[in-house]
Structures are given as structure tokens and as C-alpha cells.
Write an enzyme that holds these catalytic residues in place. Structure first.
Site, PDB file in Angstrom:
ATOM      1  N   LYS A 197       0.833  -1.187   0.000  1.00  0.00           N
ATOM      2  CA  LYS A 197       0.000   0.000   0.000  1.00  0.00           C
ATOM      3  C   LYS A 197       0.880   1.253   0.000  1.00  0.00           C
ATOM      4  CE  LYS A 197      -0.128   2.022   3.822  1.00  0.00           C
ATOM      5  NZ  LYS A 197       1.043   2.163   4.675  1.00  0.00           N
ATOM      6  N   ASP A 208      -1.472   7.185   3.639  1.00  0.00           N
ATOM      7  CA  ASP A 208      -0.643   6.213   4.351  1.00  0.00           C
ATOM      8  C   ASP A 208      -1.479   5.407   5.347  1.00  0.00           C
ATOM      9  OD1 ASP A 208       1.728   4.940   5.257  1.00  0.00           O
ATOM     10  OD2 ASP A 208       1.938   6.383   6.901  1.00  0.00           O
ATOM     11  N   HIS A 236      -5.170   1.471   6.412  1.00  0.00           N
ATOM     12  CA  HIS A 236      -5.305   0.749   7.678  1.00  0.00           C
ATOM     13  C   HIS A 236      -6.601   1.063   8.435  1.00  0.00           C
ATOM     14  CE1 HIS A 236      -1.282  -0.389   6.882  1.00  0.00           C
ATOM     15  NE2 HIS A 236      -0.676   0.646   7.417  1.00  0.00           N
ATOM     16  N   LYS A 261       1.221  11.310  13.395  1.00  0.00           N
ATOM     17  CA  LYS A 261       2.595  11.060  13.843  1.00  0.00           C
ATOM     18  C   LYS A 261       2.945  12.050  14.952  1.00  0.00           C
ATOM     19  CE  LYS A 261       3.164   8.175  10.427  1.00  0.00           C
ATOM     20  NZ  LYS A 261       2.771   6.801  10.686  1.00  0.00           N
TER      21      LYS A 261
HETATM   22  C1  BG6 Z   1       2.684   1.635   7.978  1.00  0.00           C
HETATM   23  C2  BG6 Z   1       2.712   3.116   7.748  1.00  0.00           C
HETATM   24  O1  BG6 Z   1       1.970   1.011   6.955  1.00  0.00           O
HETATM   25  O2  BG6 Z   1       2.083   1.370   9.224  1.00  0.00           O
HETATM   26  C3  BG6 Z   1       3.455   3.791   8.888  1.00  0.00           C
HETATM   27  O3  BG6 Z   1       3.354   3.395   6.524  1.00  0.00           O
HETATM   28  C4  BG6 Z   1       2.882   3.407  10.213  1.00  0.00           C
HETATM   29  O4  BG6 Z   1       3.409   5.206   8.713  1.00  0.00           O
HETATM   30  C5  BG6 Z   1       2.781   1.896  10.334  1.00  0.00           C
HETATM   31  O5  BG6 Z   1       3.706   3.920  11.246  1.00  0.00           O
HETATM   32  C6  BG6 Z   1       2.072   1.472  11.594  1.00  0.00           C
HETATM   33  O6  BG6 Z   1       2.116   0.071  11.681  1.00  0.00           O
HETATM   34  P1  BG6 Z   1       2.328  -0.669  13.045  1.00  0.00           P
HETATM   35  O7  BG6 Z   1       2.235  -2.103  12.697  1.00  0.00           O
HETATM   36  O8  BG6 Z   1       3.666  -0.258  13.563  1.00  0.00           O
HETATM   37  O9  BG6 Z   1       1.226  -0.181  13.928  1.00  0.00           O
END
Ligand code: BG6
Length: 467
Positions: free
Chosen positions: A145, A232, A237, A323
Site C-alpha cells: 500500500k 498512508d 489501515h 505522527k
Molecule cells: C505503515 C505506515 O503502513 O504502518 C506507517 O506506513 C505506520 O506510517 C505503520 O507507522 C504502523 O504500523 P504498526 O504495525 O507499527 O502499527
């Protein structure tokens, strides 16, 4: 049962994701005996990282950084099977030749897995090359993605994929679906009778899907500049989690049934209203060397979403992620309607809330109203705190990427997103891409701009207070 012999071809093999997740994932699958008895890993990209030995050494350093108690024998076993072949969108012949040779070594039942961990802009030309060189044929293709960067580019990317292969061979990865805690939403909702009857508009006034991250974009500035938080995290997600939270019970949990139900949720999602979306950027973001001084890329998004189904009509879903925020969490909170308060002599009751904490130690918390001990009928909030099992069914937890890599080897698409889902999710965010909200600055370590706090209305955000 271990999968048949495999040739893994990893585009973006020297990138951040490969270093943090994919190589550690392969290593751990190997350590726990889940990889094929024989396999090869061919890294590829435009620039050579040096000899195969030098490449292996770089990968070893990554493993040392990201794996606790690295088992030297298991690491060496993986690194011994590793090589690197330069390729780009115009020229993939050397790589195709290397793949053919590796497959010959592995025998007739060897399978090919192509993992495309490259930015959206590089994806389409690369797929053309995979078609021309014959590499796409019979291969399973994993696509990272974000899938495209808007509706148009995503459609064009999808068409490029369909030119060289069919949907059955495409694995659009969204690693949140590989998380145990996210899959647990399905188990909690559909394997119990206590929860599901109240999981609808009749009982729920608001749903929050909240994924703050303490991490900033350090080291990923250029990725962030071209992607931003909406693409992102939100259309990917957070929307996928929303799909699990909002879906109707699937008849089976196979790829078709589950994804049909999720796709229906996305179809019923109203395109976002720019008035109800808040963009933020943390102070200091533009200090990053890969970030433009006047960048207005968002590092934070809060959005109100509606899902126009019988079950959810009128119930706001609030999504928030960013972030450099005050905490790192992944939580889903349902706030319930309150019964009449008069019998308790109160003007209003505190609402019950159910929170799913989707972090790596998953929990479910339910806040209920109970009697405060004493001579009068006064209320207080009591809390049920349920610690959910942390380990996988076989006693070995699998990290999200490991689980998903294994699923690709098994050809199981259940936890991968389908073309129609992705297409619809771009339609949902398109109004925001066309009419970008003003980007508001927020302090590092905070909960985002004030406008985002206001978005949650009277209910307020469950985090950070209630935890
Ligand atoms: C990634 C994003 O897909 O997922 C990141 O590109 C993000 O920006 C990350 O920090 C978060 O994933 P996890 O598994 O660390 O919660």
C-alpha cells in the site's frame, strides 16, 4: 504442512520495510519451521548494494537491529539463500534469467512470489516489466500500500495488473489485517452472543477508530512528502479496521465471503465531507532534511465517516491518526446510548463504552455504570478489563507481516484487499484530495489540533483520558 519450494523476489529489498519487517519476518518463519524446505530470495532494485556478500551483510545488520536474540544459524540459513539482481522498469532480463535459474534448481513444483515494496509511482511501470519478461506468469504478486495515489492512478494500476495477471494472483497487502488483534474483532463479534446484538445504531451512538503514533517521520521524510497521512493510514489501515467493525456477519470466513461483506461496508461509506475532516502537521516536520520548507503535507488526520447501512445509518465513525502524538495506540471504542436517568435522580448517565485495544497485548475494556457503595443509590463507573490471549493458536505468535507472507505462500487471499474495495475507498477520500482541508499545526506529543478534538463532539475522544 510447509509450503512448496519458493523463489521470493523482493523489489525494494534495500528499503525500510524490507529491513524492519520483511527480512525479520522471513527469518522468524524460517526459525519456526514455516518456510519451504527449499527456497531462494532474490532482492532487486535499481541500484546494486554491492556483491551478494555485501548485500547479505546489510541484511544481517538489519536482523541484528530488529530481531531480539537473533539465532545465528537461522539467520545464516536465510542469508545463504540470498542474492541481488539489479532491475528497473525498462530492463528486467537479468532478473528474469536469475529467477528462471533459481526455479530450475528448486524443481518443477517451485512457486514464484513477487513482492513489490516500492512507492506507488514506481509500481505501474514495474508491473509492465514483469509482464514483458514473463516473470508475472503464474506468479503471486504482493503489492504494498498505498495502491495508487488517487482514484485515477489506482484504476490505471489495476488495469496494468489485470493486463499481466488475474485477481487471484494479486495480493494487495494491508498489514493491519495481519494483526492478531484486528482479526480478533471478527472472533469477538461473531463467536459471541453477548456483544453482537448491541453492535448497531439502536444501541451505539458513536464509534471511534483511533491510531495515534508517537513515532514521527524521521528517515521517511521523502515517502511522507509524496504520500501524506490520509493515504498512508486512513484510506488503508483505518478503513480496513472500520470494515471489520462495521461489516455484517459473513456466512463463512473464506476470502470471498469475508471480502464481500467488507466491500459492502465500503460501498455504503459516504464520501468524506471536507468540512468534517481535520488535517494537521506536527511542529518541526519541515525541519526534516527530506521535507520541503513550505510543505503542507498532513501528518495527522481526523475524520468523521458515515456508513449508510441499516445497521449504522446516522452513527458517526470518527477516525484519528497522526505522527508525533501523545501516545502509540490502536483502539476501537463504541459509545452506547444512555437509558433514562430520572430513576437515579440524575440529569444524565455516563454512557457505557466498549473499547478494543488492538495493540500487541490486546484487551477489551467495558465501562458500565454501577452503584457506588453507600446509603444512597448513587452511580459510579465500573470497568471490566479483559486481557485477550496474546499468542497464536499454535502457541507461537506471528507478527502481521509473517502471517501475511505465509498466507501468500498458501494462496489464501482472505486477509488481502480486493480491487473493488480499494477502488471504492479512493472514491470515498477523493473529495478530500480535491478540496484539501487547511493543514493545522500541532505540538509534538499532543493529541493533534483543537479542531480535531472538537470533531468528537460531546462524547469526546476516548483517548487519552479514559485509556
Ligand atoms: C505503515 C505506515 O503502513 O504502518 C506507517 O506506513 C505506520 O506510517 C505503520 O507507522 C504502523 O504500523 P504498526 O504495525 O507499527 O502499527
Amino acid at each position: 504442512e510447509t509450503p512448496p519450494p519458493h523463489v521470493f523476489v523482493l523489489f525494494g529489498a534495500t528499503g525500510d520495510l524490507a529491513r524492519r519487517k520483511l527480512f525479520p519476518g522471513l527469518y522468524h518463519l524460517g526459525l519456526t519451521g514455516r518456510l519451504p524446505a527449499d527456497y531462494r530470495v532474490i532482492g532487486s532494485g535499481r541500484h546494486s548494494p554491492g556483491s551478494d556478500e555485501e548485500f547479505a551483510q546489510t541484511i544481517r545488520e538489519g536482523l541484528e537491529e530488529f530481531v531480539d536474540d537473533l539465532d545465528d544459524a537461522a539467520a545464516t540459513d536465510l542469508l545463504d539463500r540470498l542474492s541481488f539482481v539489479v532491475s528497473d522498469a525498462d530492463d528486467g532480463e537479468d532478473l528474469a534469467e536469475a529467477v528462471r535459474r533459481a526455479e530450475e534448481e528448486l524443481g518443477d513444483d517451485a512457486r514464484r512470489l513477487l513482492y513489490l515494496s516500492v512507492p506507488p509511482g514506481a509500481m505501474e511501470p514495474m508491473i509492465g516489466m514483469l509482464g514483458r519478461t514473463g516473470m508475472a506468469e503464474d506468479a503471486r504478486i504482493v503489492v504494498e500500500k498505498p495502491f495508487g495515489s488517487d482514484l485515477e492512478s489506482s484504476r490505471s494500476l489495476d488495469a496494468a495488473l489485470k493486463d499481466v495477471t488475474d485477481e487471484e494472483h494479486v495480493f494487495r497487502i494491508d498489514h493491519f489485517l495481519g494483526k492478531e488483534a484486528v482479526q480478533n474483532i471478527i472472533a469477538l463479534r461473531f463467536a459471541n452472543r453477548l456483544i453482537e446484538p448491541a453492535w448497531n445504531r439502536e444501541h451505539v451512538v458513536q464509534v471511534q477508530i483511533d491510531v495515534p503514533e508517537e513515532l514521527d517521520v524521521a528517515g521517511r521524510g521523502s515517502f511522507y512528502e509524496s504520500t501524506g497521512c490520509l493515504r498512508d493510514m486512513v484510506s488503508t489501515h483505518l478503513s480496513q479496521v472500520l470494515g471489520f467493525v462495521a461489516m455484517e456477519p459473513p456466512v463463512r470466513l473464506d476470502a470471498t465471503s469475508l471480502r464481500n461483506e467488507k466491500a459492502k461496508v465500503f460501498t455504503a461509506m459516504r464520501p468524506l465531507d471536507p468540512e468534517r475532516v481535520v488535517f494537521g502537521q506536527y511542529e518541526g516536520y519541515t525541519d526534516d532534511e527530506d521535507v520541503a520548507d513550505d510543505s503542507d503535507v498532513e501528518t495527522f488526520v481526523a475524520a468523521e465517516v458515515f456508513v449508510d447501512t441499516e445497521r449504522w445509518q446516522g452513527v458517526p465513525f470518527l477516525l484519528r491518526t497522526g505522527k508525533a502524538m501523545g501516545d502509540t495506540r490502536r483502539s476501537v471504542t463504541l459509545t452506547f446510548r444512555t437509558p433514562p436517568a430520572g430513576r437515579f435522580g440524575e440529569e444524565s448517565l455516563a454512557p457505557d463504552q466498549l473499547t478494543l485495544d488492538l495493540t500487541d497485548t490486546p484487551r477489551m475494556q467495558i465501562d458500565l455504570q454501577a452503584k457506588r457503595p453507600g446509603p444512597t443509590m448513587d452511580l459510579t463507573t465500573a470497568c471490566v478489563d479483559l486481557h485477550l490471549p496474546e499468542e497464536g493458536a499454535d502457541g507461537e505468535g506471528l507478527e502481521a507481516y509473517e502471517r501475511l507472507l505465509l498466507d501468500v505462500m498458501r494462496g489464501d487471499q482472505t486477509l488481502f484487499t480486493r480491487g473493488d474495495e480499494v477502488d471504492r475507498l479512493w472514491q470515498v477520500v477523493q473529495p478530500i484530495l480535491e478540496d484539501r482541508p487547511t493543514v493545522r499545526s500541532y505540538e509534538r506529543g499532543s493529541w493533534g489540533p483543537q479542531e480535531a478534538v472538537d470533531l468528537a463532539g460531546d462524547v469526546g475522544w476516548r483517548l487519552p483520558d479514559g485509556r
